[in-house]
Design a protein around this motif. Structure first.
Motif, PDB file in Angstrom:
ATOM      1  N   HIS A  50       0.896  -1.406  -0.017  1.00  0.00           N
ATOM      2  CA  HIS A  50      -0.079   0.043  -0.053  1.00  0.00           C
ATOM      3  C   HIS A  50       0.866   1.246   0.119  1.00  0.00           C
ATOM      4  O   HIS A  50       0.667   2.092  -0.655  1.00  0.00           O
ATOM      5  CB  HIS A  50      -0.658   0.027   1.285  1.00  0.00           C
ATOM      6  N   THR A  51       2.003   1.222   0.812  1.00  0.00           N
ATOM      7  CA  THR A  51       2.931   2.447   0.811  1.00  0.00           C
ATOM      8  C   THR A  51       3.697   2.635  -0.271  1.00  0.00           C
ATOM      9  O   THR A  51       3.876   3.657  -0.791  1.00  0.00           O
ATOM     10  CB  THR A  51       3.483   2.400   2.306  1.00  0.00           C
ATOM     11  N   MET A  52       4.175   1.446  -0.682  1.00  0.00           N
ATOM     12  CA  MET A  52       5.112   1.419  -1.848  1.00  0.00           C
ATOM     13  C   MET A  52       4.406   1.966  -3.102  1.00  0.00           C
ATOM     14  O   MET A  52       4.877   2.715  -3.858  1.00  0.00           O
ATOM     15  CB  MET A  52       5.545  -0.070  -2.235  1.00  0.00           C
ATOM     16  N   PHE A  53       3.157   1.307  -3.351  1.00  0.00           N
ATOM     17  CA  PHE A  53       2.331   1.761  -4.586  1.00  0.00           C
ATOM     18  C   PHE A  53       1.852   3.156  -4.392  1.00  0.00           C
ATOM     19  O   PHE A  53       2.022   3.971  -5.444  1.00  0.00           O
ATOM     20  CB  PHE A  53       0.984   1.185  -4.563  1.00  0.00           C
ATOM     21  N   MET A  54       1.742   3.849  -3.258  1.00  0.00           N
ATOM     22  CA  MET A  54       1.550   5.311  -2.890  1.00  0.00           C
ATOM     23  C   MET A  54       2.860   5.884  -3.549  1.00  0.00           C
ATOM     24  O   MET A  54       2.661   7.058  -4.254  1.00  0.00           O
ATOM     25  CB  MET A  54       1.148   5.578  -1.927  1.00  0.00           C
ATOM     26  N   THR A  55       3.934   5.525  -3.316  1.00  0.00           N
ATOM     27  CA  THR A  55       5.214   6.402  -3.636  1.00  0.00           C
ATOM     28  C   THR A  55       5.474   6.446  -5.015  1.00  0.00           C
ATOM     29  O   THR A  55       5.565   7.198  -5.799  1.00  0.00           O
ATOM     30  CB  THR A  55       6.285   5.605  -3.036  1.00  0.00           C
ATOM     31  N   GLN A  56       4.778   5.025  -5.481  1.00  0.00           N
ATOM     32  CA  GLN A  56       4.939   5.144  -7.111  1.00  0.00           C
ATOM     33  C   GLN A  56       3.875   5.897  -7.968  1.00  0.00           C
ATOM     34  O   GLN A  56       4.377   6.503  -8.844  1.00  0.00           O
ATOM     35  CB  GLN A  56       4.917   3.582  -7.567  1.00  0.00           C
ATOM     36  N   TYR A  57       2.730   5.974  -7.408  1.00  0.00           N
ATOM     37  CA  TYR A  57       1.914   6.452  -8.216  1.00  0.00           C
ATOM     38  C   TYR A  57       1.924   8.059  -7.973  1.00  0.00           C
ATOM     39  O   TYR A  57       1.626   8.929  -8.903  1.00  0.00           O
ATOM     40  CB  TYR A  57       0.179   6.214  -7.904  1.00  0.00           C
ATOM     41  N   THR A  58       2.440   8.464  -6.740  1.00  0.00           N
ATOM     42  CA  THR A  58       2.805   9.872  -6.602  1.00  0.00           C
ATOM     43  C   THR A  58       3.758  10.367  -7.621  1.00  0.00           C
ATOM     44  O   THR A  58       3.748  11.437  -8.162  1.00  0.00           O
ATOM     45  CB  THR A  58       3.069  10.129  -5.165  1.00  0.00           C
ATOM     46  N   GLU A  59       5.013   9.421  -7.748  1.00  0.00           N
ATOM     47  CA  GLU A  59       5.766   9.846  -8.632  1.00  0.00           C
ATOM     48  C   GLU A  59       5.376  10.079 -10.031  1.00  0.00           C
ATOM     49  O   GLU A  59       5.581  10.936 -10.874  1.00  0.00           O
ATOM     50  CB  GLU A  59       7.065   8.997  -8.438  1.00  0.00           C
ATOM     51  N   LEU A  60       4.803   8.893 -10.214  1.00  0.00           N
ATOM     52  CA  LEU A  60       4.084   9.010 -11.877  1.00  0.00           C
ATOM     53  C   LEU A  60       3.211  10.103 -12.110  1.00  0.00           C
ATOM     54  O   LEU A  60       3.034  10.795 -13.231  1.00  0.00           O
ATOM     55  CB  LEU A  60       3.270   7.713 -12.010  1.00  0.00           C
ATOM     56  N   SER A  61       2.524  10.559 -11.047  1.00  0.00           N
ATOM     57  CA  SER A  61       1.737  11.801 -11.145  1.00  0.00           C
ATOM     58  C   SER A  61       2.559  12.995 -11.545  1.00  0.00           C
ATOM     59  O   SER A  61       1.819  13.923 -12.691  1.00  0.00           O
ATOM     60  CB  SER A  61       0.821  12.080 -10.137  1.00  0.00           C
ATOM     61  N   VAL A  62       3.630  13.099 -10.957  1.00  0.00           N
ATOM     62  CA  VAL A  62       4.496  14.326 -11.301  1.00  0.00           C
ATOM     63  C   VAL A  62       5.021  14.120 -12.700  1.00  0.00           C
ATOM     64  O   VAL A  62       5.087  15.067 -13.445  1.00  0.00           O
ATOM     65  CB  VAL A  62       5.465  14.322 -10.325  1.00  0.00           C
ATOM     66  N   ALA A  63       5.322  12.867 -13.150  1.00  0.00           N
ATOM     67  CA  ALA A  63       5.954  12.704 -14.376  1.00  0.00           C
ATOM     68  C   ALA A  63       5.090  13.039 -15.579  1.00  0.00           C
ATOM     69  O   ALA A  63       5.466  13.544 -16.452  1.00  0.00           O
ATOM     70  CB  ALA A  63       6.488  11.287 -14.511  1.00  0.00           C
ATOM     71  N   VAL A  64       3.767  12.722 -15.392  1.00  0.00           N
ATOM     72  CA  VAL A  64       2.654  12.911 -16.429  1.00  0.00           C
ATOM     73  C   VAL A  64       2.756  14.518 -16.839  1.00  0.00           C
ATOM     74  O   VAL A  64       2.728  14.930 -18.035  1.00  0.00           O
ATOM     75  CB  VAL A  64       1.280  12.494 -16.109  1.00  0.00           C
ATOM     76  N   ASP A  65       2.868  15.371 -15.708  1.00  0.00           N
ATOM     77  CA  ASP A  65       2.876  16.855 -15.959  1.00  0.00           C
ATOM     78  C   ASP A  65       4.202  17.238 -16.734  1.00  0.00           C
ATOM     79  O   ASP A  65       4.234  17.905 -17.599  1.00  0.00           O
ATOM     80  CB  ASP A  65       2.830  17.463 -14.555  1.00  0.00           C
ATOM     81  N   ILE A  80       5.905  18.200 -24.501  1.00  0.00           N
ATOM     82  CA  ILE A  80       5.019  18.145 -25.619  1.00  0.00           C
ATOM     83  C   ILE A  80       4.531  19.404 -26.175  1.00  0.00           C
ATOM     84  O   ILE A  80       4.593  19.979 -27.081  1.00  0.00           O
ATOM     85  CB  ILE A  80       3.952  17.080 -25.530  1.00  0.00           C
ATOM     86  N   ARG A  81       4.187  20.106 -25.107  1.00  0.00           N
ATOM     87  CA  ARG A  81       3.670  21.808 -25.285  1.00  0.00           C
ATOM     88  C   ARG A  81       4.405  22.569 -25.508  1.00  0.00           C
ATOM     89  O   ARG A  81       4.627  23.510 -26.529  1.00  0.00           O
ATOM     90  CB  ARG A  81       2.935  22.132 -24.184  1.00  0.00           C
ATOM     91  N   ALA A  82       5.928  22.325 -25.172  1.00  0.00           N
ATOM     92  CA  ALA A  82       6.883  23.347 -25.348  1.00  0.00           C
ATOM     93  C   ALA A  82       7.544  22.948 -26.604  1.00  0.00           C
ATOM     94  O   ALA A  82       8.122  23.963 -27.599  1.00  0.00           O
ATOM     95  CB  ALA A  82       8.265  23.105 -24.303  1.00  0.00           C
ATOM     96  N   LEU A  83       7.097  21.948 -27.294  1.00  0.00           N
ATOM     97  CA  LEU A  83       7.560  21.397 -28.514  1.00  0.00           C
ATOM     98  C   LEU A  83       6.674  22.237 -29.511  1.00  0.00           C
ATOM     99  O   LEU A  83       6.699  22.034 -30.852  1.00  0.00           O
ATOM    100  CB  LEU A  83       7.568  20.026 -28.762  1.00  0.00           C
ATOM    101  N   GLY A  84       5.438  22.549 -28.927  1.00  0.00           N
ATOM    102  CA  GLY A  84       4.214  23.262 -30.086  1.00  0.00           C
ATOM    103  C   GLY A  84       3.468  22.347 -30.420  1.00  0.00           C
ATOM    104  O   GLY A  84       2.509  22.680 -31.308  1.00  0.00           O
TER     105      GLY A  84
END
Length: 156
Positions: free
Chosen positions: A49-64, A70-74
Motif C-alpha cells: 500500500h505504501t510502496m504503490f502510493m510512492t510510485q503513483y505519486t512519482e508517476l503523477s508528477v511525471a505525466v505533468d 510536448i507543449r514546449a515543442l508546440g
C-alpha cells in the motif's frame, strides 16, 4: 507565433508523437498503480500500500513533466482516456488480482514505459533535443529502478 528553438517542425512533431505515447503509458501505469494501492490485500498489505502510493505519486508528477515538454515543442498533449487507450501499450486491469500478480503487472508496466522512453531517443538525439533526452534519461532511471525493486519482491 512560429516556434524557432533550433529543432525543425518535422523533428518536433516526431518527438511530440513519441512523448505522447510515453505520456499515455505513464498515465495508464499511474492509474493501474493507484488502483492497486486502493485494492491490495494480504500479508504484504502495509508494505505494498505504501510502496504503490510512492510510485503513483512519482508517476503523477511525471505525466505533468511529459505533457509540458510536448507543449514546449508546440503540440497539444493528449489528455483523454480515449487518447491514452489508443496510444498506450499497457493493458488495463479490470479485476482485483492477488498482491503477487499486482506486483508482476507493475513490473511489466514499468518495463513497458522504459521501452517506450528508450524508443524516442534516436529522433531526440538526432534533433539535438537535449531537454527531451534529459527527460527520457530521468524517466528511464526511475522506471528501471522501480522495476528492479518490484521484481525483488517476487524472488525467493
Amino acid at each position: 507565433m512560429a516556434i524557432d528553438i533550433g529543432i525543425s517542425e518535422q523533428d518536433r512533431k516526431a518527438i511530440a508523437e513519441g512523448l505522447s505515447r510515453l505520456l499515455a503509458d505513464t498515465y495508464t501505469l499511474y492509474l493501474k498503480t493507484h488502483n492497486f494501492h486502493w485494492n491490495v490485500t494480504g500479508p504484504m498489505f502495509n508494505t505494498l500500500h505504501t510502496m504503490f502510493m510512492t510510485q503513483y505519486t512519482e508517476l503523477s508528477v511525471a505525466v505533468d513533466d511529459i505533457a509540458e515538454r510536448i507543449r514546449a515543442l508546440g503540440f497539444p498533449a493528449p489528455g483523454s482516456y480515449a487518447q491514452f487507450a489508443e496510444l498506450t501499450v499497457i493493458r488495463e486491469e479490470r479485476g482485483v488480482p492477488k498482491a503477487e500478480e499486482m506486483i508482476q503487472q507493475l513490473v511489466e508496466g514499468q518495463e513497458a514505459v522504459a521501452r517506450t522512453a528508450r524508443s524516442i531517443f534516436p529522433v531526440a538525439e538526432g534533433a539535438s533535443d537535449e531537454p527531451t533526452c534529459d527527460l527520457l534519461t530521468q524517466r528511464l532511471q526511475v522506471h528501471e529502478k522501480t522495476a528492479w525493486m518490484l521484481r525483488a519482491m517476487l524472488e525467493d
